[in-house]
Design a protein around this motif. Sequence first.
Motif, PDB file in Angstrom:
ATOM      1  N   GLY A  57       0.817  -1.215   0.000  1.00  0.00           N
ATOM      2  CA  GLY A  57       0.000   0.000   0.000  1.00  0.00           C
ATOM      3  C   GLY A  57       0.841   1.251   0.000  1.00  0.00           C
ATOM      4  O   GLY A  57       0.572   2.203  -0.729  1.00  0.00           O
ATOM      5  N   TRP A  60       2.335   1.833  -3.296  1.00  0.00           N
ATOM      6  CA  TRP A  60       1.343   2.396  -4.219  1.00  0.00           C
ATOM      7  C   TRP A  60       1.252   3.904  -4.045  1.00  0.00           C
ATOM      8  O   TRP A  60       1.254   4.661  -5.014  1.00  0.00           O
ATOM      9  N   PHE A  61       1.226   4.349  -2.772  1.00  0.00           N
ATOM     10  CA  PHE A  61       1.115   5.791  -2.507  1.00  0.00           C
ATOM     11  C   PHE A  61       2.362   6.525  -3.002  1.00  0.00           C
ATOM     12  O   PHE A  61       2.259   7.595  -3.622  1.00  0.00           O
ATOM     13  N   LEU A  64       2.195   6.993  -6.605  1.00  0.00           N
ATOM     14  CA  LEU A  64       1.283   8.079  -6.969  1.00  0.00           C
ATOM     15  C   LEU A  64       2.000   9.425  -6.855  1.00  0.00           C
ATOM     16  O   LEU A  64       1.863  10.303  -7.712  1.00  0.00           O
ATOM     17  N   LEU A  65       2.790   9.576  -5.765  1.00  0.00           N
ATOM     18  CA  LEU A  65       3.548  10.821  -5.585  1.00  0.00           C
ATOM     19  C   LEU A  65       4.549  11.004  -6.729  1.00  0.00           C
ATOM     20  O   LEU A  65       4.712  12.111  -7.239  1.00  0.00           O
ATOM     21  N   LEU A  73       1.090  10.296 -16.316  1.00  0.00           N
ATOM     22  CA  LEU A  73      -0.282   9.874 -16.106  1.00  0.00           C
ATOM     23  C   LEU A  73      -0.422   9.363 -14.672  1.00  0.00           C
ATOM     24  O   LEU A  73       0.408   8.591 -14.199  1.00  0.00           O
ATOM     25  N   LEU A  74      -1.475   9.800 -13.960  1.00  0.00           N
ATOM     26  CA  LEU A  74      -1.668   9.331 -12.590  1.00  0.00           C
ATOM     27  C   LEU A  74      -1.889   7.820 -12.588  1.00  0.00           C
ATOM     28  O   LEU A  74      -2.742   7.325 -13.318  1.00  0.00           O
ATOM     29  N   GLY A  75      -1.122   7.096 -11.772  1.00  0.00           N
ATOM     30  CA  GLY A  75      -1.324   5.659 -11.650  1.00  0.00           C
ATOM     31  C   GLY A  75      -0.284   4.839 -12.366  1.00  0.00           C
ATOM     32  O   GLY A  75      -0.156   3.645 -12.111  1.00  0.00           O
ATOM     33  N   GLN A  76       0.494   5.485 -13.227  1.00  0.00           N
ATOM     34  CA  GLN A  76       1.489   4.753 -14.007  1.00  0.00           C
ATOM     35  C   GLN A  76       2.587   4.163 -13.121  1.00  0.00           C
ATOM     36  O   GLN A  76       2.790   2.944 -13.081  1.00  0.00           O
ATOM     37  N   ALA A  78       2.452   4.181  -9.877  1.00  0.00           N
ATOM     38  CA  ALA A  78       1.779   3.467  -8.790  1.00  0.00           C
ATOM     39  C   ALA A  78       1.624   2.000  -9.153  1.00  0.00           C
ATOM     40  O   ALA A  78       1.928   1.105  -8.355  1.00  0.00           O
ATOM     41  N   LEU A  79       1.197   1.747 -10.382  1.00  0.00           N
ATOM     42  CA  LEU A  79       1.010   0.372 -10.847  1.00  0.00           C
ATOM     43  C   LEU A  79       2.344  -0.376 -10.876  1.00  0.00           C
ATOM     44  O   LEU A  79       2.469  -1.486 -10.348  1.00  0.00           O
ATOM     45  N   THR A  82       3.663  -1.010  -7.320  1.00  0.00           N
ATOM     46  CA  THR A  82       2.869  -2.008  -6.607  1.00  0.00           C
ATOM     47  C   THR A  82       3.308  -3.406  -7.004  1.00  0.00           C
ATOM     48  O   THR A  82       3.584  -4.255  -6.149  1.00  0.00           O
ATOM     49  N   VAL A  83       3.396  -3.643  -8.308  1.00  0.00           N
ATOM     50  CA  VAL A  83       3.758  -4.973  -8.789  1.00  0.00           C
ATOM     51  C   VAL A  83       5.161  -5.337  -8.325  1.00  0.00           C
ATOM     52  O   VAL A  83       5.398  -6.429  -7.779  1.00  0.00           O
TER      53      VAL A  83
END
Lengths: 159, 273
Positions: A57, A60-61, A64-65, A73-76, A78-79, A82-83
């Motif tokens: 988690g 992931w945050f 995002l930062l 792109l937001l989440g790029q 982060a993804l 995370t993986v």
Amino acid sequence: MVQTRQVSLLGYWLTIILAMALTIIPWSAPTLNLAPDWVLLVLIYWALASPETASVGKAWFVGLLVDVLTGQLLGQYALAYTVSIYLSIKQHKRIRHTPIIQQSLFVSLILLAAQIIIFWVERINGQAMPMQSWLPVLTGGLIWPIILMIMRKIRFFSY
Amino acid sequence: MLLLSIALIVVDHNSSTLKPLRDLLSVFIYPIQYIVDLPDSIFNSTVESFKDYEELLSENKNLKKQHLINSAKLLKFADLEKENIRLRSLLDSSFKLGEQVLVAELLSVNLAPYEHVVVVNKGSRFGISKGQAVLDENGIVGQVAKALPLSSEIILITDPNHAIPVQVNRNGLHTIAIGSGQLNKLNLPFLPNNADIVPGDLLVTSGLGGVFPQGYPVAVVSSFVAQPDKPFAIIQAEPSAALNTSRELLIVWHNVQVIPLSTPVVVKKNGTD
């Protein structure tokens, strides 16, 4: 126990902020192309060294930062983070005790996985990534022993 | 987590609903950018405060001279502008009002490799919004790509994903200049081999597309290579703006609303800063 946990949390965020600063420092062009993903390297260190501090988690945050930091792109990221942190935490018991060269190889593989995800997302977004953008995967693996050394110093200093 | 990030990617790709989230996160990010910029700005201010008295005096003198020349030119300019408006109203066409500018300072941070995006220290709290044109003293620098609360990201005209509508100043030929990924080069890929354009021609903004105000210098044509076997020639131009050295940038508001022909003409003073 609670004490050490708090201390290592402080170290976690401090090193992440340091890595983010390293990411946006204006390097000269050739070094910029070689600069590894500092934030991900630090995240991997924490995932291998103290998986209870570094959760998926949090990765992931942080991702995002980094998305906001680099204007992607937001989440790029982060993804991708995370993986890769999920994989690192899953394998941390096995990797921690292997020799350093093997660790570097593992880290390179994780960086490659993250880079592939970023490549896919940018591709869908319509941005072409040049071939040199795969070089940081190699430099990241090469620089891993140094990161390990510095991070250990920071971590045991903060205890 | 995976699903959440994929959802974020999809939403952010297709709409701008995530802007509040990005704004919120950017507040956490700003201190980092500030810290990275700090050594550079401290260095600059120290150099400035140790400047020689003589040097400052001569600089001041030069600037005063420059100011005098510029204000004389501006006097002429105001007169010409009025005349232009009068002539245009004779021709039944409308006139665009002058622009307002804000000075923003560059933060020396580097976002992503292979992208020509820079960060300045003024954001949407100063009224900056996406799509505004950015200039320096020599010409067009780029446009605002993202306006965050405390800072904004500016995409340079040399970014490979950026295109700007331009016009050859000598004969009014319209075309599009696309970034090459190198700071000293723009490509003009859409002109035929027999186009009337030669090295040394000044390219100015054409005002088409509505993002950039009309008539600012963009680049100077540096090479023209005709390709007889292909439909288009290879044309390259060198940006007029000092893209890698300027530290202060001007962000432009340009009024898209036009003066109606019937009302009396009021000429707005250019620039408030």
